[in-house]
Design a protein around this motif. Sequence first.
Motif, PDB file in Angstrom:
ATOM      1  N   LYS A 105       4.505  94.064  34.095  1.00 40.75           N
ATOM      2  CA  LYS A 105       3.523  93.019  33.821  1.00 40.75           C
ATOM      3  C   LYS A 105       2.636  93.461  32.660  1.00 40.75           C
ATOM      4  N   ASP A 106       2.178  92.486  31.879  1.00 37.72           N
ATOM      5  CA  ASP A 106       1.403  92.797  30.685  1.00 37.72           C
ATOM      6  C   ASP A 106       0.071  93.457  31.015  1.00 37.72           C
ATOM      7  N   VAL A 107      -0.177  94.581  30.364  1.00 38.97           N
ATOM      8  CA  VAL A 107      -1.465  95.286  30.431  1.00 38.97           C
ATOM      9  C   VAL A 107      -2.064  95.222  29.030  1.00 38.97           C
ATOM     10  N   LYS A 108      -3.298  94.752  28.922  1.00 41.51           N
ATOM     11  CA  LYS A 108      -3.859  94.447  27.608  1.00 41.51           C
ATOM     12  C   LYS A 108      -4.929  95.453  27.201  1.00 41.51           C
ATOM     13  N   TYR A 109      -4.802  95.960  25.973  1.00 46.59           N
ATOM     14  CA  TYR A 109      -5.817  96.796  25.339  1.00 46.59           C
ATOM     15  C   TYR A 109      -6.309  96.077  24.083  1.00 46.59           C
ATOM     16  N   SER A 110      -7.615  96.145  23.836  1.00 50.80           N
ATOM     17  CA  SER A 110      -8.206  95.449  22.690  1.00 50.80           C
ATOM     18  C   SER A 110      -9.001  96.424  21.841  1.00 50.80           C
ATOM     19  N   ALA A 111      -8.696  96.461  20.530  1.00 48.02           N
ATOM     20  CA  ALA A 111      -9.445  97.308  19.604  1.00 48.02           C
ATOM     21  C   ALA A 111     -10.894  96.851  19.539  1.00 48.02           C
ATOM     22  N   ASN A 112     -11.793  97.806  19.550  1.00 52.07           N
ATOM     23  CA  ASN A 112     -13.228  97.514  19.487  1.00 52.07           C
ATOM     24  C   ASN A 112     -13.743  98.076  18.167  1.00 52.07           C
ATOM     25  N   VAL A 113     -13.394  97.377  17.084  1.00 47.82           N
ATOM     26  CA  VAL A 113     -13.709  97.841  15.735  1.00 47.82           C
ATOM     27  C   VAL A 113     -14.447  96.721  15.013  1.00 47.82           C
ATOM     28  N   ALA A 114     -15.510  97.057  14.304  1.00 45.57           N
ATOM     29  CA  ALA A 114     -16.273  96.035  13.583  1.00 45.57           C
ATOM     30  C   ALA A 114     -15.358  95.300  12.612  1.00 45.57           C
ATOM     31  N   GLN A 115     -15.473  93.973  12.616  1.00 47.11           N
ATOM     32  CA  GLN A 115     -14.599  93.154  11.787  1.00 47.11           C
ATOM     33  C   GLN A 115     -14.744  93.531  10.311  1.00 47.11           C
ATOM     34  N   GLY A 116     -13.628  93.683   9.634  1.00 51.04           N
ATOM     35  CA  GLY A 116     -13.648  94.017   8.210  1.00 51.04           C
ATOM     36  C   GLY A 116     -13.654  95.501   7.930  1.00 51.04           C
ATOM     37  N   ASN A 117     -13.847  96.324   8.976  1.00 47.44           N
ATOM     38  CA  ASN A 117     -13.905  97.772   8.768  1.00 47.44           C
ATOM     39  C   ASN A 117     -12.550  98.446   8.878  1.00 47.44           C
ATOM     40  N   ALA A 118     -11.562  97.745   9.442  1.00 51.66           N
ATOM     41  CA  ALA A 118     -10.247  98.338   9.623  1.00 51.66           C
ATOM     42  C   ALA A 118      -9.228  97.560   8.805  1.00 51.66           C
TER      43      ALA A 118
END
Length: 472
Positions: free
Chosen positions: A99-112
């Motif tokens: 089953k899908d396990v979700k991870y989300s990047a927590n990076v300020a928009q435009g910095n990566a």
Amino acid sequence: MKNRDFLLLSGLFLFVPSYAQTGSVLGQSRPKADAPVVSVPVEGLVGLSTMASVEPTYDYPEGLSCLGIHSSEEKPVCNYLSPNRIANGDCFLWAPLGKDVKYSANVAQGNAYGYNWILPGTNEETATTADVAVTYKALGRYPFPTLECTNADGSTVSYQAEGEILVSGKAEISTANCRKWGTKANGGTYRLGHFPLNGGAGYIGGTNSSGMSGYGNLFMTAHGNAHITGVNVYFVSKPEKYEDGQQLLLQVWYPSEDGEGNLQLDALPLEADFLPVSEIRETTSDECPVKNAAIGEFRFEEPLQIFDKPLFFVTVTGFGEDPSKADIRMLTEVDGQDIPQEQATNLLAHNSFVNYSGMGYTLPINYFGTPLGASFMICPIVDNEDGDATGISSTQAQGESKTCVSVQGRTLTVENAEGSCITVFDLCGAVVSEAGMHGGQASATVPCGGVYLVKVTLNGGGSDVCKVHVGR
């Protein structure tokens, strides 16, 4: 709970109760909690950090607690785990297979300018998007992913969260997000303690003279073959006073909706087990990171199938009505979890409930003064019956067992002519006794009644495992 908004979303029942969070319950004044008493952590046992030391970071998968706050898009599948390191090791999330396990990047928009995920134990193995949905492919304990981000100048920086995620197998689950022991000021994400009631009337989650007769936690699991083998209940301390013969009754229920649209949490009884208060024992530091904490171990003779039930509810009663005669107190989250205020009237947004004045389990514990989203430390032991990461290769003997176990009180006498030593485990994988065998015989003492696994190591290699029930 008429006039509710009732919706089935990926196995989550969402509804809004008709009563409001006011200073009274159905016209009755309700008891209120005093300031919480925070338990002291074991010195040197800090637990698992989830605070990022460098950027970037990522968000952990949503845990299956405060069920009513999850949207249909999130589809959470992971359970939070208790801080019992014997049962759960360094893991604080439990994921199912497939089953899908979700991870989300927590990076300020435009910095990566680029993302590179390393995803141990998953079918995907790597990914290059900001957010990822992965499936774990085999039973085991895996480190959390590594996320590497590329900056505008081409340099890279990476982050890997501490701790591990447990995939399938068996675990001791919790509705409390027990990621780290400590105060919020020191970066901790949870604290445990208890809530005395005003005027010396006892405790929320314990003995009281205010009409609170039982306490319960609401659970859900996404595991495909989940069975409950027992429940551990954690207490502030070993009770110093209780009445002769006093017992706690633990029950597991299947909630159901009645014909008028009300969801009754304690609708259909599935399992029950008694525990004498005298058998509540002190924990080790590995079982609970709280000084002087205690544990009540409820064990079922046969595993209870729950994988076909979207929700299950676990209650404990029998704490007593006179604080001068008993001082039984469950450990409780002190800070709770974040619940949007607009969702606070959704009963499924809460984890723990009180049976107050015989009305059934209709009131979340925050109605008596605790924070929103707080939980009692009632922790089921759930086995997905597809393996064991605790070191026991099997709960059943292979072929015909050559081991004979006799029980006298709490003493086990084990006989196997080919045996060299024995190890006795409880059903959450903790070693409770070990002994060498002499002349094919050994004896061991277990701490209380319940179901145990006796593993005999054989002289010629291999082992034999059998299950033993010790009566109370």
